[in-house]
Motif scaffolding. Sequence first.
Motif, short mmCIF file in Angstrom:
data_model
loop_
_atom_site.label_atom_id
_atom_site.label_comp_id
_atom_site.label_asym_id
_atom_site.label_seq_id
_atom_site.Cartn_x
_atom_site.Cartn_y
_atom_site.Cartn_z
N VAL A 1 -11.26 -8.85 2.65
CA VAL A 1 -11.02 -7.43 2.32
C VAL A 1 -9.74 -7.28 1.50
O VAL A 1 -9.70 -6.56 0.50
CB VAL A 1 -10.96 -6.57 3.61
N THR A 2 -8.68 -8.00 1.90
CA THR A 2 -7.41 -7.92 1.18
C THR A 2 -7.55 -8.43 -0.25
O THR A 2 -7.04 -7.82 -1.19
CB THR A 2 -6.32 -8.71 1.93
N MET A 3 -8.27 -9.55 -0.42
CA MET A 3 -8.50 -10.07 -1.77
C MET A 3 -9.29 -9.07 -2.61
O MET A 3 -8.96 -8.84 -3.78
CB MET A 3 -9.22 -11.41 -1.72
N ALA A 4 -10.33 -8.48 -2.03
CA ALA A 4 -11.15 -7.51 -2.76
C ALA A 4 -10.33 -6.29 -3.18
O ALA A 4 -10.45 -5.81 -4.31
CB ALA A 4 -12.35 -7.09 -1.92
N LEU A 5 -9.49 -5.80 -2.26
CA LEU A 5 -8.65 -4.65 -2.60
C LEU A 5 -7.64 -5.01 -3.68
O LEU A 5 -7.36 -4.20 -4.58
CB LEU A 5 -7.93 -4.14 -1.35
N GLY A 6 -7.09 -6.22 -3.63
CA GLY A 6 -6.16 -6.67 -4.66
C GLY A 6 -6.83 -6.77 -6.02
O GLY A 6 -6.27 -6.36 -7.04
N LEU A 7 -8.05 -7.30 -6.04
CA LEU A 7 -8.79 -7.40 -7.30
C LEU A 7 -9.14 -6.01 -7.85
O LEU A 7 -9.07 -5.78 -9.05
CB LEU A 7 -10.04 -8.25 -7.12
N ARG B 1 1.62 -2.93 -10.86
CA ARG B 1 1.77 -4.28 -11.40
C ARG B 1 1.94 -5.31 -10.30
O ARG B 1 1.78 -6.50 -10.54
CB ARG B 1 2.96 -4.33 -12.35
N LEU B 2 2.30 -4.89 -9.09
CA LEU B 2 2.49 -5.81 -7.97
C LEU B 2 1.20 -6.00 -7.17
O LEU B 2 1.15 -6.81 -6.26
CB LEU B 2 3.61 -5.30 -7.06
N ALA B 3 0.16 -5.29 -7.52
CA ALA B 3 -1.09 -5.36 -6.76
C ALA B 3 -1.70 -6.76 -6.76
O ALA B 3 -2.41 -7.12 -5.82
CB ALA B 3 -2.10 -4.35 -7.33
N THR C 1 -5.32 -1.59 -12.96
CA THR C 1 -4.15 -1.86 -13.80
C THR C 1 -4.58 -2.33 -15.18
O THR C 1 -4.03 -1.89 -16.19
CB THR C 1 -3.26 -2.94 -13.15
N ILE C 2 -5.55 -3.20 -15.24
CA ILE C 2 -6.03 -3.71 -16.52
C ILE C 2 -6.67 -2.59 -17.32
O ILE C 2 -6.48 -2.47 -18.53
CB ILE C 2 -7.01 -4.88 -16.32
N ALA C 3 -7.41 -1.72 -16.64
CA ALA C 3 -8.04 -0.59 -17.34
C ALA C 3 -6.99 0.34 -17.93
O ALA C 3 -7.19 0.90 -18.99
CB ALA C 3 -8.95 0.17 -16.37
N VAL C 4 -5.87 0.48 -17.25
CA VAL C 4 -4.80 1.35 -17.74
C VAL C 4 -4.09 0.71 -18.92
O VAL C 4 -3.72 1.37 -19.88
CB VAL C 4 -3.79 1.64 -16.61
N ALA C 5 -3.89 -0.59 -18.87
CA ALA C 5 -3.12 -1.29 -19.91
C ALA C 5 -3.87 -1.31 -21.23
O ALA C 5 -3.24 -1.37 -22.29
CB ALA C 5 -2.81 -2.71 -19.45
N GLY D 1 0.81 -1.22 0.00
CA GLY D 1 0.00 0.00 0.00
C GLY D 1 0.84 1.26 0.00
O GLY D 1 0.55 2.22 -0.72
N LEU D 2 1.92 1.26 0.79
CA LEU D 2 2.82 2.41 0.82
C LEU D 2 3.51 2.60 -0.53
O LEU D 2 3.64 3.72 -1.03
CB LEU D 2 3.86 2.24 1.94
N GLY D 3 3.93 1.49 -1.12
CA GLY D 3 4.56 1.55 -2.44
C GLY D 3 3.60 2.08 -3.49
O GLY D 3 3.99 2.87 -4.37
N LEU D 4 2.33 1.66 -3.40
CA LEU D 4 1.33 2.18 -4.35
C LEU D 4 1.15 3.69 -4.18
O LEU D 4 0.92 4.40 -5.15
CB LEU D 4 0.00 1.47 -4.14
#
Length: 148
Positions: free
Chosen positions: A127-133, A88-90, A139-143, A76-79
Amino acid sequence: MSYPQYSTGMTGHPEMAEMRERLERTASTGKAIALEGLILLTGVYVAISPWAVHFAGSRNITANNLIVGITIGLIGLGLALVPERMFRLAWALVPLGVWLLISPWVVSATHSARAGIIWNNVLTGVVTMALGLAAMGLTIAVARPDKR
């Protein structure tokens, strides 16, 4: 006679510059900033949860949550600090969330984890899985370039 130097790597490719620009625009949106903050807060909570939910006496699950929470918090801090490199690490948040979900049964020495430990890790894992997704979705929207 001097010849001009041309970059043979992909970093100088026009499409890479365009994608980097789109990623920077996306990373500065309200959704991305809120997502970064939520990931960071989730990591901090997971790290302190053994003391907040009062299961710090169980050394294995306490160490597990501390390590996983710090990892989530660092993502999260890196993001927040360098989103163009960290988005890309999300995807790593998804397996961390799965691990949180199953860890009370895998890590618990007595194999009879208390209800507080189970509920805490199941909820924080989901919650962690949902935030990762959600971060992966950004990321996919940007790519993908806009098709107009």
